[in-house]
Each structure stands twice: as structure tokens, then as C-alpha cells.
Design an enzyme around this catalytic site. Sequence first.
Site, PDB file in Angstrom:
ATOM      1  N   PRO A  68      28.218 -48.577   3.060  1.00 37.48           N
ATOM      2  CA  PRO A  68      28.578 -47.202   2.689  1.00 37.48           C
ATOM      3  C   PRO A  68      27.565 -46.207   3.243  1.00 37.48           C
ATOM      4  O   PRO A  68      26.358 -46.455   3.210  1.00 37.48           O
ATOM      5  CB  PRO A  68      28.542 -47.244   1.161  1.00 37.48           C
ATOM      6  CG  PRO A  68      27.517 -48.304   0.852  1.00 37.48           C
ATOM      7  CD  PRO A  68      27.659 -49.337   1.939  1.00 37.48           C
ATOM      8  N   GLY A  69      28.052 -45.103   3.764  1.00 41.47           N
ATOM      9  CA  GLY A  69      27.169 -44.037   4.229  1.00 41.47           C
ATOM     10  C   GLY A  69      27.244 -42.872   3.277  1.00 41.47           C
ATOM     11  O   GLY A  69      26.581 -42.837   2.254  1.00 41.47           O
TER      12      GLY A  69
ATOM     13  N   GLY B  54      34.699 -45.029  -5.624  1.00 44.88           N
ATOM     14  CA  GLY B  54      35.849 -45.516  -4.880  1.00 44.88           C
ATOM     15  C   GLY B  54      36.194 -44.453  -3.851  1.00 44.88           C
ATOM     16  O   GLY B  54      36.124 -43.259  -4.140  1.00 44.88           O
TER      17      GLY B  54
ATOM     18  N   HIS C 223      21.990 -52.086   2.832  1.00 45.08           N
ATOM     19  CA  HIS C 223      23.221 -52.035   2.017  1.00 45.08           C
ATOM     20  C   HIS C 223      23.885 -50.671   2.077  1.00 45.08           C
ATOM     21  O   HIS C 223      24.885 -50.435   1.395  1.00 45.08           O
ATOM     22  CB  HIS C 223      22.933 -52.419   0.572  1.00 45.08           C
ATOM     23  CG  HIS C 223      22.316 -51.341  -0.277  1.00 45.08           C
ATOM     24  ND1 HIS C 223      21.233 -50.601   0.110  1.00 45.08           N
ATOM     25  CD2 HIS C 223      22.642 -50.889  -1.522  1.00 45.08           C
ATOM     26  CE1 HIS C 223      20.911 -49.748  -0.839  1.00 45.08           C
ATOM     27  NE2 HIS C 223      21.747 -49.886  -1.837  1.00 45.08           N
TER      28      HIS C 223
ATOM     29  N   HIS D  58      25.116 -56.894  -2.740  1.00 46.55           N
ATOM     30  CA  HIS D  58      23.809 -56.481  -2.229  1.00 46.55           C
ATOM     31  C   HIS D  58      22.738 -56.460  -3.321  1.00 46.55           C
ATOM     32  O   HIS D  58      21.669 -55.884  -3.122  1.00 46.55           O
ATOM     33  CB  HIS D  58      23.897 -55.124  -1.518  1.00 46.55           C
ATOM     34  CG  HIS D  58      24.586 -54.042  -2.286  1.00 46.55           C
ATOM     35  ND1 HIS D  58      25.738 -53.435  -1.834  1.00 46.55           N
ATOM     36  CD2 HIS D  58      24.293 -53.459  -3.456  1.00 46.55           C
ATOM     37  CE1 HIS D  58      26.121 -52.515  -2.698  1.00 46.55           C
ATOM     38  NE2 HIS D  58      25.254 -52.511  -3.697  1.00 46.55           N
TER      39      HIS D  58
END
Length: 522
Positions: free
Chosen positions: A416-417, A246, A441, A370
Site C-alpha cells: 500500500p502507498g 479498504g 510493507h 506483514h
Amino acid sequence: MSTSSSNPVSNTAPPKAPARRQSGDRHVYNGPGMIATGEATALLPTETTPPIKVFGTAAIRETFDDLCLQQAVNSRLAPGVTDLILNPDAHCGYGAPVGSVLVSPTHIYPGPVGVDIKCSMSLLQLDLPADAVDDRKVRRELISAICRRTPTGAGKGQRSVAQSRHVNRTLGKQLVLEGASKDVCMALGIPPNWAFRCEDSFHVGHDGTATALEARLETLLATREMTNFSEKMQQLGSYGGGNHFGECEVVEVGDNERARSVAETFGLHDGNVAFLSHCGSRGFGHILASGQFKHLQTKFDRWGIPLPAGDRQLVYAPLGSDEANNYLDDMSLGANFATVNHLLINALVLEAFQEVIPGVKGDLVYFISHNIARREIVNDRPAWVHRKGATRAMPAGHHSLEGTPFANSGHPILLPGNPRDGSAVMVADPGAEASCFSVNHGAGRVLGRRHAKRVLDQSTVDTELESNDILSNCRRYPIDEAPAAYKDFNEVLHSVKSAGLASEVARLKARFVIKDASKADD
């Protein structure tokens, strides 16, 4: 396999894959090399089928190791497969590469979904300006408030934190059958309107009915493998371990007219705080997926069915067979859990923010998977699109978005990276049709977990986050999850944009991260 699992039939052996050999613990790919067709597009030929489509710049294509390429070819040559896509984040997985898309109108494949059924991303937008979380003490209080509600760690459940939601067996059965229904949402304190911000708010049985799903659940509950059903339901509203997280973000909307317009449709607010979550179906989904792998592998062994490229993780079932029906039902049960898990996490995160900063309001931007197989139209006919570490990318005007808030814009794509470089919200462009309406993804691993632990320096990882003023619930950030363990996120995004698959709407800048602290503090 036949429509009656007691009547085995022989299958034709799949086309032979390119030779594969091992050098130490590495596979050496001996097949044809990739052929560049553009700045961020290429083809990977096979011996007997149309080529695999590859999306990624030359720099990104260099990150595809031999095993990843071999798995891609093995998957493309498997029975019933008509398309195989490699996205920029592709890396070796179980059977099929993570970061791939496999299309079949005739077969279902558990491997190209994986063991974490419907692993997904969700984004919560808060009406909170960025400067409200500038103070490190406030962020520490937010971390504590969230961790009192949402446990992390592979085996952790509601009993390990003080302010979670209790899920009993009856509610557990209801939510895996109904997904994010109004009754389930009300029982858990989830705003029911959030269901309209889900890629799929619920899943039904193989025949399109809830009755089939209910029958399958009753069968499963009578088996030895599902005796801990009630325990697994206690994991609802938790992150788990590994790459799940998170993350508190600050939204930075792009400075062009399209980005601003799409951001408004999505409900993104420039300069405000948001919260990004990554998790899936937890232990319940793992039991379902593992059981399916074991069951199908036993059938292949018993009946002498040739495995694609000899890979036990590329087992499959012809559509219409009992085996395929059971898998689709199990996938739906796991997917319904994952959906409610995400929505509950977001409700608990909002509650935590309200405890620390009274009066805060928040709305779900989107929830998107994903790791799932979906029935879609590909090349003008129905097919099962298996996305393994791949994200659906439907542009404006796509028929599947009719009647949704995103019909005229395309739906949100949550990528997300890493905490250092940020994450991204994108929207599909018409060119996404070339990738079976799919994109990556996330960044994708460039170092395996063991390798990362051997070559990365813990103090450097922690200092890097500290220098960027990013806090964490972990005393030491998990080194196998360090930014350096992943591909260059900006180059990944450049690949997506250059290939004409999607455009960036906003960048998300991390302020603090919630990870599995149990292993990070070992």
C-alpha cells in the site's frame, strides 16, 4: 527462563548498545553512521556484531530518525539475533522499528511482531471494467453497501452494521483454532478455494499440532483477560482504525513482458476494478499480544533478567521454554483470526459490489501478512523470521512455493502507498535473498500522528483527494493518514527495485477509500 517456568535461571547480559540520550522528546543516536554500499543499499555498523543491512536510497535513508536507528541497533544486539534488516519504510516502533526484519534461530520476540498480530494485506480482483465506477453516484452506493457490511473503528463490531455476518462463540472458537478451513469458510460464506491464495491459511500450535493450540485456547478462556472473547469475535469482518483501510482500485499492469506474464499468473486484469484491504487481528490479537508483553515483562522483573538496551518492549523467550511455547500459540490464535477476518471482508466486499452492480464476479489474488514470525530457513538452518511491518518476498523457484500457483513466478507482494500516488503489486527477484526474502510493507510514516495533526492542513488534504476524484466514507479524511504523513511512495519503490529485491507488476489507482470515519468526523 527455562522449559519449566517455575525454575528461573539467570541470563547473560546482552552486549552493550551504543549510548542513547534524549533531547526534549527526541532520542539522539550516537552510534556509527550508515555506510552506503550501493544506490539503494547501506550498512549500519554496531560495536560487537556484523552490521545491519539497510535498503533505501540516500533520500530514503534520511527519513530514518535517530530513534529508528537506535531501535535497530538495540534489536541487533539482543540475545540470539543473527540478522537485522531495515527496509525503506522503516520508522520507530515499539522496541524494534516498524519496517524491520529480525532473525533468530534460538529466541522468539513479541516486539518484532507487534500488538496487531498478523496485520496483513489482501487484494480482490473483480471482473469489472474501470469505467463501471466512473460515476460518482455508483461509487457512493458502493461505499454505502460496503459500510453496511464491514464496520470501521477501534471498538466497532458486527452489531454496528446491518448486513454483517454473525459469529457466535462456538464459531469463534472454531475459526481461531482452524483458520480458513473449509468448514469455517462455508459457515461464513467465504469461497473455500480462497484459502489456496493465502500466504498461510491456518496456523497450528508451537509443536506443529492443533491439539496444543486447543489446549492453549482453553487455558486462555479461563483467565480474566479473555472474559470478553465472544465480544471480540463480533469484530470479525471489520477494519478497525488507524492505518487500516479498504480501497477500490483500478489495476494498471506494467507494459513489459515479465509484468504481463506475472500478472496473468496472479490473476490481475489490466484496466479492471480491484479492492485492496489492510487490517489484522483486531481486539482479539491486541489482547493476546498485550498479555504476552505483560507476562514476559513480569518474568524479567521477577528474575532480574537484563532487558536488551533496557527496553521493556524487547522482552523475549528462549525457544523450547514454556514462555516461548505460550507466545507461539497465542500468535497462532491471533493469526488465524486475522486470516479469516480478511477473507470475510473480501467476501462482504464482493457481496456489496454485487448488490450495486448485479452479476459482478471476483477472486482473491492474495492475502499476505506483514506482522508475523515464521519458521524459515536462513543461512541453511531453521530460524524464526520476525517481520514487523515487513512483507515476505519469495522469488520464483523458492522451495517454499513448491506446489503453489506461484512456484514459477514468485508470489504476489501487496504494497500500500497512499490514495494519491497509488499502491503496488510486486514480485520478488533473486536478490531478495540479501534481505532475508523480505521487503517493506508500504510507504512508512514520515510524520507521527500528533505531528501530522499539528502541521498538515485539513482543507488541503481533502482538496487533494477531491482533485484526484477519490471519494471516501469520511466527511473529512483523517489528517494523520494523509498522503503527506507518509514517505514518498515512488522513492520507496525505487529503493526496492534498485536494490534488486523486487520488480513492479502493477500499480493500483484509488477510486474510493474506506477509513475509520468515527475519528475523522470528530
